[in-house]
Design a protein around this motif. Structure first.
Motif, PDB file in Angstrom:
ATOM      1  N   GLU A  89       0.820  -1.207   0.000  1.00 34.86           N
ATOM      2  CA  GLU A  89       0.000   0.000   0.000  1.00 34.86           C
ATOM      3  C   GLU A  89       0.859   1.264   0.000  1.00 34.86           C
ATOM      4  O   GLU A  89       0.470   2.286  -0.569  1.00 34.86           O
ATOM      5  CB  GLU A  89      -0.918   0.017   1.234  1.00 34.86           C
ATOM      6  CG  GLU A  89      -2.018  -1.037   1.207  1.00 34.86           C
ATOM      7  CD  GLU A  89      -2.851  -0.992   2.474  1.00 34.86           C
ATOM      8  OE1 GLU A  89      -2.730   0.010   3.227  1.00 34.86           O
ATOM      9  OE2 GLU A  89      -3.612  -1.934   2.721  1.00 34.86           O
ATOM     10  N   TYR A  90       1.998   1.186   0.640  1.00 36.61           N
ATOM     11  CA  TYR A  90       2.865   2.352   0.765  1.00 36.61           C
ATOM     12  C   TYR A  90       4.039   2.330  -0.218  1.00 36.61           C
ATOM     13  O   TYR A  90       4.522   3.385  -0.636  1.00 36.61           O
ATOM     14  CB  TYR A  90       3.432   2.430   2.190  1.00 36.61           C
ATOM     15  CG  TYR A  90       2.398   2.632   3.268  1.00 36.61           C
ATOM     16  CD1 TYR A  90       2.083   3.906   3.716  1.00 36.61           C
ATOM     17  CD2 TYR A  90       1.743   1.549   3.850  1.00 36.61           C
ATOM     18  CE1 TYR A  90       1.135   4.099   4.714  1.00 36.61           C
ATOM     19  CE2 TYR A  90       0.795   1.728   4.849  1.00 36.61           C
ATOM     20  CZ  TYR A  90       0.494   3.004   5.276  1.00 36.61           C
ATOM     21  OH  TYR A  90      -0.440   3.191   6.265  1.00 36.61           O
ATOM     22  N   CYS A  91       4.499   1.141  -0.548  1.00 32.40           N
ATOM     23  CA  CYS A  91       5.732   0.998  -1.336  1.00 32.40           C
ATOM     24  C   CYS A  91       5.401   0.490  -2.727  1.00 32.40           C
ATOM     25  O   CYS A  91       5.332  -0.725  -2.961  1.00 32.40           O
ATOM     26  CB  CYS A  91       6.696   0.038  -0.638  1.00 32.40           C
ATOM     27  SG  CYS A  91       7.127   0.545   1.038  1.00 32.40           S
ATOM     28  N   ALA A  92       5.163   1.406  -3.628  1.00 31.89           N
ATOM     29  CA  ALA A  92       4.819   1.026  -5.005  1.00 31.89           C
ATOM     30  C   ALA A  92       5.399   2.053  -5.959  1.00 31.89           C
ATOM     31  O   ALA A  92       4.684   2.781  -6.646  1.00 31.89           O
ATOM     32  CB  ALA A  92       3.307   0.925  -5.170  1.00 31.89           C
ATOM     33  N   GLY A  93       6.723   2.141  -6.004  1.00 32.23           N
ATOM     34  CA  GLY A  93       7.385   3.098  -6.889  1.00 32.23           C
ATOM     35  C   GLY A  93       8.877   2.848  -6.893  1.00 32.23           C
ATOM     36  O   GLY A  93       9.367   1.891  -6.268  1.00 32.23           O
ATOM     37  N   ASP A  94       9.618   3.684  -7.593  1.00 31.81           N
ATOM     38  CA  ASP A  94      11.067   3.530  -7.619  1.00 31.81           C
ATOM     39  C   ASP A  94      11.692   3.909  -6.278  1.00 31.81           C
ATOM     40  O   ASP A  94      12.698   3.328  -5.876  1.00 31.81           O
ATOM     41  CB  ASP A  94      11.675   4.398  -8.729  1.00 31.81           C
ATOM     42  CG  ASP A  94      11.295   3.919 -10.115  1.00 31.81           C
ATOM     43  OD1 ASP A  94      10.997   2.715 -10.255  1.00 31.81           O
ATOM     44  OD2 ASP A  94      11.285   4.736 -11.052  1.00 31.81           O
ATOM     45  N   SER A  95      11.110   4.883  -5.606  1.00 34.58           N
ATOM     46  CA  SER A  95      11.677   5.348  -4.339  1.00 34.58           C
ATOM     47  C   SER A  95      11.258   4.499  -3.154  1.00 34.58           C
ATOM     48  O   SER A  95      11.872   4.582  -2.092  1.00 34.58           O
ATOM     49  CB  SER A  95      11.274   6.807  -4.091  1.00 34.58           C
ATOM     50  OG  SER A  95      11.810   7.657  -5.083  1.00 34.58           O
TER      51      SER A  95
END
Length: 381
Positions: A89-95
Motif C-alpha cells: 500500500e505504501y511501497c509502489a514506486g522507484d523510491s
C-alpha cells in the motif's frame, strides 16, 4: 578521491554461520565480515554481489551510500511481522518498493540525487546503526517508516497529483530518533513531512496503555494464550512482542484524524509552508540588519563625538601614519580623515577641514598610493 561507495549489511534475527561468512568472503577480500555484519567501501570499482540477493539469503538490513547522490535502505521482516499487502500500500514506486521472498517481505527505500550535486563530505559508517531500530517498530505495527517511503515517492514525482495518500500513521509530528535518522538519510523534505504530520494523530493514539493491553490479553482465546506462552518459554519467536503489539493495533485501529489527502495537496501544503518559513526568515534577517545598522550608527556617532573634542590630536595621528609609508597605515589614515570630514560636515563647518586636506595632498603629492586611496574615499580636497 573520485568516488565513494559504502555498503553495509546487518543481521538481527540470527547470526551468520561460518559457512555463510565464507560465502560472503568470496564476494570481497577487503570487506569487514563478522557474525552479524558485512561492511565494505569502494573508491574505485564496484561490489560484485547483488544486494537484493544478499538480503534474500543472509541479511535483515542493508544501507548503501554513494557520493553521486544515491542512498538506499533495505529491511527484511518475516511476513508474520509485516503483511506484504500492507507494505504494498505504501511501497509502489522507484523510491519505495517491496517484494516477498519465502517467509519474508523486503522493503527498499531509495533516494536518487535530485539536483545533480555530488556529495563529497560523506561517510556511511554508523548510519545504519542509527536507523536499524525502525525495523523492530515496523514489526510491532508502527507504519511510519512505510509512510516516509510513500512521501519519498511523492517528493520524487512518482505519484500523480490526484493520488490519495494511504492511511496516515499516528506520531508523524514526533518521530523517534531512528525515524528521524531514516528521514534525513532519505533526504525527505522537512516541509513535506510537516505538511503530512498535520493529518497525523498524536503518537499516544497508537500506543496502548498497560490497562488496555491487560484487558485485551484477558479476552484472547485460550489456544492463542498457550501458543504465546510456548513461544515465550522456548524463545523460538524473536518477534513475539512485536507481533502481539501489531495484532493489537490491527484489532484496534486509530480513528483517522483527517480525510485522506492527495499527493498534490501535500506538495502544495509543503510549498506554502516553505514560502511562509522563508518569509519569516527574511523578516527576521531584515530586523537583524536594521538592528546592526542602528547599533553601528550609534557607535559611529560616539566615535565622532570623541573625535570632535580633540581634532588636533587626530590630525597629528594622520601625519604620523602617513610618515610610515606603509599601505596598511595609509588605510588607517584615510579612514581617520573620513571621520574628520564627517565631523566637519555634521558641525556645518567643512571649510577648515578642506583647507587642511588640500595642504596634505600638496605635501604628499609624490605618494601616488596615498593619493589613490584619498580619491577612492572621496577626499579630493
Amino acid at each position: 578521491m573520485s568516488e565513494y561507495q559504502y555498503y553495509e549489511f546487518t543481521v538481527v534475527d540470527q547470526a551468520l554461520t561460518a559457512r555463510q561468512r565464507s560465502e560472503l568472503r568470496s564476494l570481497s577480500t577487503r570487506a569487514e565480515i563478522t557474525a552479524t555484519s558485512f561492511v565494505n567501501t569502494y573508491e574505485w570499482g564496484d561490489f560484485k554481489g547483488d544486494p537484493r540477493t544478499l538480503m534474500e539469503r543472509y541479511f535483515d538490513a542493508h544501507l548503501y551510500l554513494a557520493n553521486w547522490g544515491t542512498r538506499r535502505l533495505l529491511l527484511r521482516l518475516p511476513k508474520a511481522a509485516l503483511d506484504p499487502a500492507t507494505a504494498a500500500e505504501y511501497c509502489a514506486g522507484d523510491s519505495a518498493s517491496a517484494w516477498t521472498n519465502g517467509k519474508h517481505v523486503i522493503i527498499c527505500l531509495n533516494r536518487e540525487d535530485d539536483d545533480g550535486t555530488d556529495e563529497w563530505d560523506i561517510d556511511g559508517h554508523g548510519i545504519l546503526g542509527s536507523i536499524i531500530p525502525v525495523r523492530a517498530d515496523l514489526a510491532a505495527g508502527d507504519l511510519r517508516l512505510l509512510y516516509l517511503g510513500w512521501l519519498r515517492c511523492v517528493q520524487s514525482g512518482e505519484r500523480g497529483d490526484d493520488e490519495p495518500e494511504p492511511a496516515v500513521p499516528a506520531g508523524l509530528a514526533t518521530l523517534s530518533a531512528a525515524l528521524t535518522a531514516a528521514a534525513e538519510f532519505l533526504c525527505i523534505d522537512p516541509d513535506l513531512l510537516a505538511a503530512a504530520a498535520d493529518g497525523s494523530a498524536a503518537a499516544s493514539a497508537s500506543q496502548p496503555t498497560d490497562a488496555q493491553l491487560r484487558q485485551w490479553v484477558t479476552g484472547l482465546p485460550a489456544g492463542d494464550k498457550d501458543a504465546i506462552l510456548a513461544a515465550l518459554i522456548t524463545g523460538t519467536d524473536g518477534h513475539l512482542r512485536g507481533q502481539l503489539l501489531h495484532r493489537y493495533r490491527v484489532e484496534h485501529p486509530p480513528h483517522p484524524s483527517t480525510p485522506a489527502r492527495t499527493a498534490g495537496q501535500l506538495l502544495t501544503a509543503a510549498a506554502d509552508r516553505r514560502a511562509e518559513r522563508e518569509r519569516q526568515l527574511a523578516e527576521r534577517q531584515e530586523r537583524d540588519r536594521l538592528r546592526r545598522e542602528r547599533s553601528a550608527a550609534a557607535e559611529r556617532q560616539r566615535r565622532l563625538d570623541a573625535l570632535a573634542a580633540d581634532q588636533g590630536s587626530a590630525w597629528q595621528q594622520v601625519d604620523a601614519l602617513i610618515a610610515t609609508k606603509k599601505p596598511r597605515e595609509y588605510d588607517t589614515a584615510v579612514q581617520l580623515l573620513v571621520d574628520l570630514r564627517d565631523v566637519a560636515e555634521r558641525d556645518c563647518d567643512p571649510a577648515p577641514f578642506h583647507r587642511r586636506l588640500t595642504e596634505l595632498r600638496a605635501t604628499h603629492a609624490r605618494k601616488p598610493s596615498l593619493l589613490e586611496r584619498l580619491d577612492l574615499a572621496g577626499l579630493d580636497g
